[in-house]
Design an enzyme around this catalytic site. Sequence first.
Site, PDB file in Angstrom:
ATOM      1  CG  ASP A 189     -83.621 -20.182 -75.194  1.00 42.85           C
ATOM      2  OD1 ASP A 189     -83.424 -19.630 -76.292  1.00 42.85           O
ATOM      3  OD2 ASP A 189     -84.742 -20.188 -74.653  1.00 42.85           O
TER       4      ASP A 189
HETATM    5  C1  BGC Z   1     -86.279 -18.238 -77.004  1.00 43.27           C
HETATM    6  C2  BGC Z   1     -86.235 -19.481 -77.837  1.00 43.27           C
HETATM    7  C3  BGC Z   1     -85.843 -19.142 -79.249  1.00 43.27           C
HETATM    8  C4  BGC Z   1     -84.523 -18.414 -79.231  1.00 43.27           C
HETATM    9  C5  BGC Z   1     -83.984 -18.083 -80.611  1.00 43.27           C
HETATM   10  C6  BGC Z   1     -85.032 -17.395 -77.164  1.00 43.27           C
HETATM   11  O1  BGC Z   1     -85.141 -16.184 -76.531  1.00 43.27           O
HETATM   12  O2  BGC Z   1     -86.457 -18.586 -75.648  1.00 43.27           O
HETATM   13  O3  BGC Z   1     -87.477 -20.119 -77.796  1.00 43.27           O
HETATM   14  O4  BGC Z   1     -85.776 -20.318 -80.010  1.00 43.27           O
HETATM   15  O5  BGC Z   1     -84.675 -17.213 -78.505  1.00 43.27           O
HETATM   16  O6  BGC Z   1     -84.712 -17.134 -81.249  1.00 43.27           O
END
Ligand code: BGC
Length: 761
Positions: A286
């Site tokens: 993530d």
């Molecule tokens: C979130 C994810 C997301 C990623 C990219 C993160 O902060 O937890 O769900 O896919 O950002 O945008």
Amino acid sequence: MIMKKLMYMFVAAILTISCQQQSKESDMDSFINELMGEMTTEEKIGQLNLITPGGGIPTGSVVSTGVEENIKAGKVGGIFGVSGPEKVRQAQKLAVEESRLGIPMLFGSDVIHGYKTTVPIPLGLSGSWDLELIEKTARMAAKEATADGIFWNFSPMVDVARDPRWGRVAEGAGEDPYLGSKVAQAMVRGYQQDDLSSPSTMMATVKHMALYGASEAGRDYNTVDMSRQRMFNDYLPPYKAAVDAGVGCVMSSFNDVDGIPASGNKWLLTDLLREQWGFDGFVVSDYTSVNEMIAHGLGDLQAVSALALKAGLDMDMVGEGFLTTLEQSLEEGKVTEEDINTACRRVLEAKYKLGLFDDPFRYADSSRPGKDILTDENRQLAREAARRSFVLLKNDQQVLPLKKSGIIALVGPLADNKNNMLGTWAPTGNPQLSIPVLEGMKNVAGPGVTILHAKGANISDDPEFAEKVNVFGPRIEIDERSPEVMLKEALAVSAKADVVVAVIGEATEMSGESGNRSNLLLPESQKKLVRALAQTGKPLVLVTMSGRPLALVEENALAAALLQTWHPGVEAGHAVADVLFGDYNPSGKLTMTFPRNVGQVPIYYNHRTTGRPQDGDKFAKFKSNYLDVPNSPLFPFGYGLSYTTFEYKNLSLNQAEIAKDETLEVRIDVTNTGDFDGEEVVQLYVGDLVASVTRPVKELKGFKKVFLKKGETQTVSFSLSADDLAFYNFDMNRVTEPGQFRVFVGGNSNAPNVKEFTLEE
Ligand code: BGC
């Protein structure tokens, strides 16, 4: 030139397309072997680097810099936050034409509930219990996103969530592992179909592996600690279901799992995901979750990056820990060339399957956006999805549907509002294209209805709160007029009306990532409005919008009708009007329990047995209950009314005892006993009465959505096999234990139709 060689090999690969899967794989293997044979270690590490230039919504404090130079240097494997065929082509050209080996990049995005044609937030969509519809919306999202150059999606989010304080409950399918697994598979199918290389499909990413929905205290990014039994029985099934459906990518979560952050957890990302479940795609972190292991106390950037790679994490989102430290770790023997090769191969395999080596620009077709995005057909699907996601929670004396005549007072801060219709995590949608409820009502009502509008209240009167919520735009707009003036205006229009409809609830960013709340009430500004409207004595219909279950005890008591509409998406106003006026008879059912108050949280229907259960809602000393509130929720999981009524009769089991190799047939007659045609979600629950470990009081094991004309009866049947009764026991073996079971069938998780059967030795 390498590029020519690559093209030649792709043509060869294309020619073999009709051959067996095995031969496809060996083509891929030999292609990738050859390519990797030419790659330097630095280039291999480059493939593990995912960047964002910050054009989208950065969800952390870091955005990538030196983007162009890094792409040309072969240091970027994928990119997100860039869209539009021309921009994608331009960026892809840097990789394909200006880097040494010309390896194309992945272009990703968070397409969570529709791309430009925004459908309801996933929690709402799951409330349709309509897997075909959910799959269709994912298919539509894939078609629109790929038309805009994006072919890798950071969706579906399948985290089981039982704590509505957590803002991200909006992004998933609620509290149940069975329903969550079905929804996960429908979404993966919708995004990927059965061919990743088709120009209109996109690779899905199941996230967030794992257990993110159980963050303590409902606070994002927080600790998770749970027993393996709970993990395997309740929280892991939806991720596994997505893997079984062939999901191409898995995203690791921010939280720890058994004391080790998911992004560095080898047990999770390798032993379980790959060895037990057989996942063969790649794992992406993530947003900066690798770096965040420093704050978790697992070492410096070099140490946590090595830990992540060795755990089985293949691509590093934004943090550049892999890019900047893995070579040194290799020199120092902290990772091996094989570790890097394994991760690089997985990323290249995804690119191969997506058809990028065949044509790196296959998703950069400028003729597509005009044809494929925000079409009438797509908007129609968004409208359909929205109205099917709404849950009618109360409808006293059939105040709904509204007549298409007379005077309606339409009030509330969300009644004429475009900025909050799309819901959280809709960065690719445009709020200005959404239909507000006022406009939708006018379009649907016809000439016989007069609609008088007044805002009546701010979403919140608190400027400090508004500032926190307004990070992505003006979601809470505090009116120049005083709350008293606004309220007076609302009361004045209500006085002239036959019925009052108030559209109230949460602003979009009151839920979603980092949108956690310690209180589940409507903001006080709106509570005051509801109280004052109720005092008018006019029939009061509340249309609630929110990204989570709210505690609506007071509103439920004051209103004649309550319609939960989540954040409905781009066609919000039309869909709300369709349901209010009865052009569509509501059929949604809750996929998360609505508590009476925040103190009951976590609250979910499939809780385990205790030794001292409360008897009904009655308080008793030395029972497992509260002094100040019953254990039961305000509205249970699976609950939702219709304008018609359904009667369940004649629950029958084809036998009272089944052997382990037999199936049990469960049948029930469902009759539409009301005055409207309508749909009912018939739900089957099973309770395991005797087992070697404590078991949930009941668990969803099947559901069918049936359409019944007025007066019609249908026999709905389900088959249960011994495998449907299996669970993980104390020794973490998946077992079916013989003994007594109870079957419940009905229109919600409090289904009163009960029969018992025995599973034989
Ligand atoms: C979130 C994810 C997301 C990623 C990219 C993160 O902060 O937890 O769900 O896919 O950002 O945008």
